[in-house]
Motif scaffolding. Sequence first.
Motif, PDB file in Angstrom:
ATOM      1  N   ALA A 123       0.836  -1.203   0.000  1.00 27.63           N
ATOM      2  CA  ALA A 123       0.000   0.000   0.000  1.00 27.63           C
ATOM      3  C   ALA A 123       0.873   1.257   0.000  1.00 27.63           C
ATOM      4  O   ALA A 123       0.592   2.221  -0.715  1.00 27.63           O
ATOM      5  CB  ALA A 123      -0.932   0.001   1.209  1.00 27.63           C
ATOM      6  N   GLY A 124       1.949   1.237   0.787  1.00 19.57           N
ATOM      7  CA  GLY A 124       2.873   2.374   0.796  1.00 19.57           C
ATOM      8  C   GLY A 124       3.566   2.558  -0.539  1.00 19.57           C
ATOM      9  O   GLY A 124       3.794   3.679  -0.991  1.00 19.57           O
ATOM     10  N   ALA A 125       3.894   1.446  -1.198  1.00 24.74           N
ATOM     11  CA  ALA A 125       4.535   1.522  -2.508  1.00 24.74           C
ATOM     12  C   ALA A 125       3.584   2.091  -3.550  1.00 24.74           C
ATOM     13  O   ALA A 125       3.980   2.907  -4.391  1.00 24.74           O
ATOM     14  CB  ALA A 125       5.025   0.144  -2.933  1.00 24.74           C
ATOM     15  N   VAL A 126       2.320   1.682  -3.503  1.00 19.57           N
ATOM     16  CA  VAL A 126       1.327   2.219  -4.449  1.00 19.57           C
ATOM     17  C   VAL A 126       1.121   3.709  -4.200  1.00 19.57           C
ATOM     18  O   VAL A 126       1.028   4.511  -5.135  1.00 19.57           O
ATOM     19  CB  VAL A 126      -0.004   1.436  -4.348  1.00 19.57           C
ATOM     20  CG1 VAL A 126      -1.092   2.110  -5.155  1.00 19.57           C
ATOM     21  CG2 VAL A 126       0.192   0.013  -4.824  1.00 19.57           C
ATOM     22  N   LYS A 127       1.080   4.111  -2.917  1.00 23.70           N
ATOM     23  CA  LYS A 127       0.936   5.540  -2.581  1.00 23.70           C
ATOM     24  C   LYS A 127       2.108   6.348  -3.136  1.00 23.70           C
ATOM     25  O   LYS A 127       1.913   7.408  -3.729  1.00 23.70           O
ATOM     26  CB  LYS A 127       0.856   5.719  -1.069  1.00 23.70           C
ATOM     27  CG  LYS A 127       0.820   7.179  -0.630  1.00 23.70           C
ATOM     28  CD  LYS A 127       0.756   7.315   0.859  1.00 23.70           C
ATOM     29  CE  LYS A 127       2.144   7.385   1.436  1.00 23.70           C
ATOM     30  NZ  LYS A 127       2.178   7.842   2.834  1.00 23.70           N
ATOM     31  N   HIS A 128       3.310   5.834  -2.963  1.00 23.75           N
ATOM     32  CA  HIS A 128       4.503   6.508  -3.475  1.00 23.75           C
ATOM     33  C   HIS A 128       4.448   6.614  -4.991  1.00 23.75           C
ATOM     34  O   HIS A 128       4.748   7.664  -5.571  1.00 23.75           O
ATOM     35  CB  HIS A 128       5.749   5.729  -3.015  1.00 23.75           C
ATOM     36  CG  HIS A 128       7.042   6.373  -3.363  1.00 23.75           C
ATOM     37  ND1 HIS A 128       8.079   5.679  -3.928  1.00 23.75           N
ATOM     38  CD2 HIS A 128       7.481   7.648  -3.237  1.00 23.75           C
ATOM     39  CE1 HIS A 128       9.090   6.503  -4.134  1.00 23.75           C
ATOM     40  NE2 HIS A 128       8.755   7.699  -3.718  1.00 23.75           N
ATOM     41  N   ALA A 146       3.606  17.355   1.458  1.00 27.27           N
ATOM     42  CA  ALA A 146       2.989  16.319   2.288  1.00 27.27           C
ATOM     43  C   ALA A 146       3.951  15.155   2.542  1.00 27.27           C
ATOM     44  O   ALA A 146       3.680  14.293   3.373  1.00 27.27           O
ATOM     45  CB  ALA A 146       1.725  15.803   1.621  1.00 27.27           C
ATOM     46  N   GLY A 147       5.077  15.122   1.806  1.00 32.21           N
ATOM     47  CA  GLY A 147       6.087  14.097   2.020  1.00 32.21           C
ATOM     48  C   GLY A 147       5.852  12.810   1.254  1.00 32.21           C
ATOM     49  O   GLY A 147       6.430  11.778   1.586  1.00 32.21           O
ATOM     50  N   PHE A 148       5.017  12.848   0.222  1.00 29.51           N
ATOM     51  CA  PHE A 148       4.681  11.633  -0.513  1.00 29.51           C
ATOM     52  C   PHE A 148       5.669  11.305  -1.617  1.00 29.51           C
ATOM     53  O   PHE A 148       5.646  10.202  -2.152  1.00 29.51           O
ATOM     54  CB  PHE A 148       3.277  11.733  -1.109  1.00 29.51           C
ATOM     55  CG  PHE A 148       2.189  11.846  -0.075  1.00 29.51           C
ATOM     56  CD1 PHE A 148       2.332  11.271   1.177  1.00 29.51           C
ATOM     57  CD2 PHE A 148       1.024  12.531  -0.343  1.00 29.51           C
ATOM     58  CE1 PHE A 148       1.338  11.367   2.137  1.00 29.51           C
ATOM     59  CE2 PHE A 148       0.021  12.636   0.602  1.00 29.51           C
ATOM     60  CZ  PHE A 148       0.182  12.050   1.840  1.00 29.51           C
TER      61      PHE A 148
END
Length: 175
Positions: free
Chosen positions: A121-126, A146-148
């Motif tokens: 999920a974090g990888a998809v967000k990135h 936002a730091g994304f």
Amino acid sequence: MSDNTVTDLADLGALTSAAPAADAPAADAPVVRTGPAAPLREREVDAQGRSYATGRRKDAVARVWIKPGSGKITVNGRDQEVYFARPTLRLVINQPFGVADRDGQYDVIATVKGGGLSGQAGAVKHGIAQALAKFEPALRGAVKAAGFLTRDPRVVERKKYGRAKARRSFQFSKR
């Protein structure tokens, strides 16, 4: 010898405390820009009108394509509600769209490999954040603030020999 020559620190202090130059704008005057603010980066879109980016988190790697659409998110050929059953993971994925005020405006197609569901999920967000910044360069500032756009460098520490886990010792036995 001219009056702007500095020979010691006292002269430097006198020069800096003098009145500001006439060509410098006043501190309280608003800065007026003419014309539209041109984005610093160029828009990166392929022949199908999609923007591509790679996202990474822990051991997970996500390849992400975004294109204008109805807001449908597909991960590994499945809908996001099916692939990421936990609502918190779906919230993580949709964060970049919320920050950029683009909820429901882009379709996302992602393929993810490696890691667990949280890392994926974090990888998809990135990946979504990177692709969004490539599709609309004007949004880069908001997404970056936002730091994304920064890859989270935290990964699991390796197990050491003579230890039960990375740092935990085996249980001590006195006898």
